[in-house]
Design a protein around this motif. Structure first.
Motif, PDB file in Angstrom:
ATOM      1  N   VAL A   1      39.033  -7.544   1.628  1.00 54.03           N
ATOM      2  CA  VAL A   1      37.927  -6.738   1.106  1.00 54.03           C
ATOM      3  C   VAL A   1      38.137  -6.473  -0.376  1.00 54.03           C
ATOM      4  O   VAL A   1      39.225  -6.080  -0.801  1.00 54.03           O
ATOM      5  CB  VAL A   1      37.794  -5.405   1.879  1.00 54.03           C
ATOM      6  N   VAL A   2      37.075  -6.713  -1.183  1.00 55.81           N
ATOM      7  CA  VAL A   2      37.071  -6.346  -2.600  1.00 55.81           C
ATOM      8  C   VAL A   2      36.054  -5.213  -2.777  1.00 55.81           C
ATOM      9  O   VAL A   2      35.043  -5.164  -2.074  1.00 55.81           O
ATOM     10  CB  VAL A   2      36.704  -7.553  -3.494  1.00 55.81           C
ATOM     11  N   PHE A   3      36.345  -4.299  -3.710  1.00 56.41           N
ATOM     12  CA  PHE A   3      35.518  -3.085  -3.792  1.00 56.41           C
ATOM     13  C   PHE A   3      35.192  -2.715  -5.238  1.00 56.41           C
ATOM     14  O   PHE A   3      35.420  -1.600  -5.685  1.00 56.41           O
ATOM     15  CB  PHE A   3      36.232  -1.915  -3.095  1.00 56.41           C
ATOM     16  N   PRO A   4      34.623  -3.658  -6.021  1.00 56.13           N
ATOM     17  CA  PRO A   4      34.243  -3.301  -7.395  1.00 56.13           C
ATOM     18  C   PRO A   4      32.950  -2.493  -7.414  1.00 56.13           C
ATOM     19  O   PRO A   4      32.100  -2.625  -6.513  1.00 56.13           O
ATOM     20  CB  PRO A   4      34.035  -4.663  -8.062  1.00 56.13           C
ATOM     21  N   SER A   5      32.791  -1.672  -8.429  1.00 60.39           N
ATOM     22  CA  SER A   5      31.523  -0.963  -8.604  1.00 60.39           C
ATOM     23  C   SER A   5      30.489  -1.939  -9.173  1.00 60.39           C
ATOM     24  O   SER A   5      30.826  -3.022  -9.690  1.00 60.39           O
ATOM     25  CB  SER A   5      31.711   0.206  -9.563  1.00 60.39           C
ATOM     26  N   ASN A   6      29.228  -1.547  -9.065  1.00 58.11           N
ATOM     27  CA  ASN A   6      28.168  -2.396  -9.611  1.00 58.11           C
ATOM     28  C   ASN A   6      28.312  -2.581 -11.117  1.00 58.11           C
ATOM     29  O   ASN A   6      27.990  -3.656 -11.642  1.00 58.11           O
ATOM     30  CB  ASN A   6      26.795  -1.799  -9.296  1.00 58.11           C
TER      31      ASN A   6
ATOM     32  N   ALA B   1      30.853   5.610   4.642  1.00 63.62           N
ATOM     33  CA  ALA B   1      29.860   6.580   5.141  1.00 63.62           C
ATOM     34  C   ALA B   1      28.831   6.940   4.083  1.00 63.62           C
ATOM     35  O   ALA B   1      27.646   7.123   4.384  1.00 63.62           O
ATOM     36  CB  ALA B   1      30.570   7.836   5.636  1.00 63.62           C
ATOM     37  N   ASN B   2      29.236   6.995   2.829  1.00 64.31           N
ATOM     38  CA  ASN B   2      28.308   7.365   1.759  1.00 64.31           C
ATOM     39  C   ASN B   2      27.850   6.152   0.933  1.00 64.31           C
ATOM     40  O   ASN B   2      27.190   6.301  -0.086  1.00 64.31           O
ATOM     41  CB  ASN B   2      28.926   8.408   0.841  1.00 64.31           C
ATOM     42  N   GLY B   3      28.230   4.952   1.361  1.00 60.45           N
ATOM     43  CA  GLY B   3      27.800   3.737   0.668  1.00 60.45           C
ATOM     44  C   GLY B   3      28.621   3.384  -0.540  1.00 60.45           C
ATOM     45  O   GLY B   3      28.330   2.387  -1.219  1.00 60.45           O
ATOM     46  N   LYS B   4      29.654   4.182  -0.863  1.00 61.20           N
ATOM     47  CA  LYS B   4      30.496   3.896  -2.015  1.00 61.20           C
ATOM     48  C   LYS B   4      31.539   2.834  -1.663  1.00 61.20           C
ATOM     49  O   LYS B   4      31.924   2.676  -0.503  1.00 61.20           O
ATOM     50  CB  LYS B   4      31.197   5.167  -2.499  1.00 61.20           C
ATOM     51  N   ARG B   5      32.030   2.159  -2.719  1.00 62.15           N
ATOM     52  CA  ARG B   5      33.066   1.143  -2.514  1.00 62.15           C
ATOM     53  C   ARG B   5      34.382   1.707  -3.054  1.00 62.15           C
ATOM     54  O   ARG B   5      34.483   2.065  -4.240  1.00 62.15           O
ATOM     55  CB  ARG B   5      32.708  -0.157  -3.252  1.00 62.15           C
ATOM     56  N   TYR B   6      35.370   1.765  -2.182  1.00 57.00           N
ATOM     57  CA  TYR B   6      36.665   2.305  -2.598  1.00 57.00           C
ATOM     58  C   TYR B   6      37.705   1.884  -1.571  1.00 57.00           C
ATOM     59  O   TYR B   6      37.379   1.286  -0.545  1.00 57.00           O
ATOM     60  CB  TYR B   6      36.615   3.842  -2.700  1.00 57.00           C
ATOM     61  N   ALA B   7      38.949   2.228  -1.859  1.00 55.96           N
ATOM     62  CA  ALA B   7      40.063   1.905  -0.955  1.00 55.96           C
ATOM     63  C   ALA B   7      40.930   3.138  -0.776  1.00 55.96           C
ATOM     64  O   ALA B   7      41.127   3.926  -1.721  1.00 55.96           O
ATOM     65  CB  ALA B   7      40.884   0.760  -1.514  1.00 55.96           C
TER      66      ALA B   7
ATOM     67  N   GLY C   1      33.734  -2.204   0.926  1.00 58.66           N
ATOM     68  CA  GLY C   1      33.105  -3.013  -0.126  1.00 58.66           C
ATOM     69  C   GLY C   1      32.536  -4.296   0.468  1.00 58.66           C
ATOM     70  O   GLY C   1      31.716  -4.261   1.392  1.00 58.66           O
ATOM     71  N   PHE C   2      33.034  -5.432  -0.054  1.00 57.74           N
ATOM     72  CA  PHE C   2      32.584  -6.735   0.440  1.00 57.74           C
ATOM     73  C   PHE C   2      33.792  -7.502   0.975  1.00 57.74           C
ATOM     74  O   PHE C   2      34.794  -7.682   0.262  1.00 57.74           O
ATOM     75  CB  PHE C   2      31.922  -7.548  -0.678  1.00 57.74           C
ATOM     76  N   SER C   3      33.673  -7.988   2.222  1.00 58.19           N
ATOM     77  CA  SER C   3      34.747  -8.766   2.836  1.00 58.19           C
ATOM     78  C   SER C   3      34.483 -10.258   2.610  1.00 58.19           C
ATOM     79  O   SER C   3      33.368 -10.750   2.847  1.00 58.19           O
ATOM     80  CB  SER C   3      34.825  -8.471   4.332  1.00 58.19           C
ATOM     81  N   VAL C   4      35.513 -10.973   2.150  1.00 62.13           N
ATOM     82  CA  VAL C   4      35.421 -12.433   1.970  1.00 62.13           C
ATOM     83  C   VAL C   4      35.993 -13.162   3.182  1.00 62.13           C
ATOM     84  O   VAL C   4      36.278 -14.359   3.109  1.00 62.13           O
ATOM     85  CB  VAL C   4      36.147 -12.866   0.682  1.00 62.13           C
ATOM     86  N   ALA C   5      36.121 -12.451   4.294  1.00 61.26           N
ATOM     87  CA  ALA C   5      36.649 -13.083   5.508  1.00 61.26           C
ATOM     88  C   ALA C   5      35.817 -14.289   5.958  1.00 61.26           C
ATOM     89  O   ALA C   5      36.390 -15.290   6.428  1.00 61.26           O
ATOM     90  CB  ALA C   5      36.720 -12.042   6.635  1.00 61.26           C
ATOM     91  N   PRO C   6      34.466 -14.287   5.839  1.00 59.53           N
ATOM     92  CA  PRO C   6      33.708 -15.489   6.245  1.00 59.53           C
ATOM     93  C   PRO C   6      34.106 -16.736   5.471  1.00 59.53           C
ATOM     94  O   PRO C   6      34.039 -17.850   6.008  1.00 59.53           O
ATOM     95  CB  PRO C   6      32.249 -15.091   5.965  1.00 59.53           C
TER      96      PRO C   6
END
Length: 435
Positions: free
Chosen positions: A80-85, A119-125, A138-143
């Protein structure tokens, strides 16, 4: 990604069965699988049309992969990567937030990434005491890792198709150039033949070449253009060979004249001497054996009669074969008339041109026809093609049959006369021709 874990999008974004399928696929990663993220990204770029993503979406994916901490993607290091927009927009060449969101949705729909929203739509770890990532949103690159083999296969197929298209384009270009210049040379040299009609066919093929080409569209055009080139080359070769034969004969052979030619033109040559025949005196006074003298006299008289009846120069007969009048050939094989220039055949050149067309129609290879021309002579080869056309319903393989006749001719086991006379009888009997 945890087994059996399903995450739905935050906010007003709906859930779809495609998203669920992508999440389930991401759970099927085999243990120990890893891929270089940049090699995998290049494979995705190659397979872009098959994956259904745009080049702008690949720009966003490129930016996402820069946030993955290692060069190799593997499950042990997290997926999972979790950069802000804001950060993602900077690495995506300053893409606007609205465009960024639209292309992120394209990547999700294509099954290349999966959203894992908090839960709040934010991306973090969340990190543990040692600083390691305990849980990330955030976004998972598992696929990408789960579909690595599929993506690499699609990329290899795309490369192969591109190379095939390039090779097909090149071959069509060369073939097109050959036909154009050969037709121009034939017209400039005033070679007999329907070159205007051939040029019209060539222009029709050229006009069908699409601006946006695919292998499926170019392959049939290449086959037709190659066949046209083959026909043009054969027509030119047939015109050149008689000239070479005549030139060789004039340089090598002495002029022979029979002061007393036989008045009767025989349709069939004698294959052997008659028993009890006497010797005939040579014009120098020397004596030749009867069988040799008879054979020479018959061959000379039959060639002279054929020239006189057809009104043309002596056809180039092959070794051991006797040529026949053009009128007799057309009487035996009337179907060949339909393939002559303007549906008529007035001389041997017209017959040879028609034979080239019929040869292609019957499926006889160029090499088989060239061997027949070399073994029988161009005119006799054209005569045999006309006979094969006439008997087309009784011959399974015209090419194999022609090769067999060529071999038999070289061994002295084949004569055209019986074949012609059988066709004449089948077409209503022999009509007398007055020279």
């Amino acid at each position: 990604m945890e087994n059996g874990y399903v995450t739905t999008p935050f906010g007003l974004r709906p859930m779809s069965l495609g998203m669920l399928a992508s999440q389930q696929l991401a759970e099927t990663i085999e243990p120990g699988v890893k891929r270089s993220k940049w090699k995998l990204f290049r494979a995705i770029c190659e397979a872009r049309p098959a994956l259904g993503v745009t080049d702008r979406a690949l720009t966003v994916l490129d930016a996402l992969l820069t946030f993955y901490p290692d060069d190799e993607i593997c499950e042990e290091k997290g997926l999972v990567v979790f950069p802000s927009n804001a950060q993602l927009s900077l690495r995506a060449r300053g893409m606007t937030p609205a465009t960024l969101r639209r292309h992120l949705a394209v990547l999700v729909e294509a099954g290349l990434i999966v959203r894992k929203d908090s839960a709040n739509g934010k991306r973090y770890a969340r990190r543990d005491r040692e600083g390691g990532v305990n849980e990330a949103f955030g976004f998972s690159v598992a696929p990408l890792l789960a579909r690595a083999a599929e993506i690499e296969g699609l990329a290899a197929q795309a490369v192969a198709e591109r190379e095939l298209l390039r090779a097909t384009r090149e071959r069509l270009t060369v073939c097109r150039r050959d036909v154009s210049k050969l037709i121009a040379a034939a017209i400039e040299e005033q070679v007999s033949g329907d070159w205007e009609g051939i040029a019209t066919v060539f222009r029709g093929l050229t006009s069908r070449i699409p601006r946006v080409a695919t292998v499926e569209k170019l392959a049939p055009l290449l086959d037709e253009m190659a066949l046209l080139r083959e026909e043009v080359v054969n027509m030119l070769e047939i015109q050149i060979k008689p000239q070479k034969i005549d030139a060789n004969e004039s340089q090598i052979e002495r002029h022979k004249q029979n002061s007393k030619p036989e008045s009767t033109y025989e349709l069939e040559p004698a294959f052997g001497p008659k028993q009890g025949a006497r010797s005939v005196a040579h014009r120098d006074g020397d004596a030749l054996p009867t069988d040799e003298r008879q054979l020479k006299e018959r061959l000379r008289s039959s060639k002279g009669a054929a020239t006189k009846i057809s009104g043309a120069s002596e056809p180039g007969a092959g070794p051991g074969l006797k040529s026949f009048p053009l009128g007799l050939v057309l009487q035996a094989c009337p179907q060949i008339l339909d393939y002559g220039p303007h549906s008529t055949i007035g001389n041997w050149r017209d017959l040879m041109s028609a034979a080239v067309v019929v040869r292609s129609m019957l499926g006889v290879s160029p090499s088989a026809y060239e061997e027949a021309c070399a073994g029988m002579g161009p005119e006799n080869a054209a005569t045999v093609i006309a006979c094969i056309l006439e008997r087309g319903g009784h011959i399974n393989s015209a090419g194999g049959y022609l090769r067999d006749l060529t071999r038999r001719t070289e061994k002295g086991e084949f004569a055209i006369g019986p074949m012609l006379m059988a066709l004449v009888r089948a077409n209503g009997g022999v009509r007398r021709h007055v020279s």
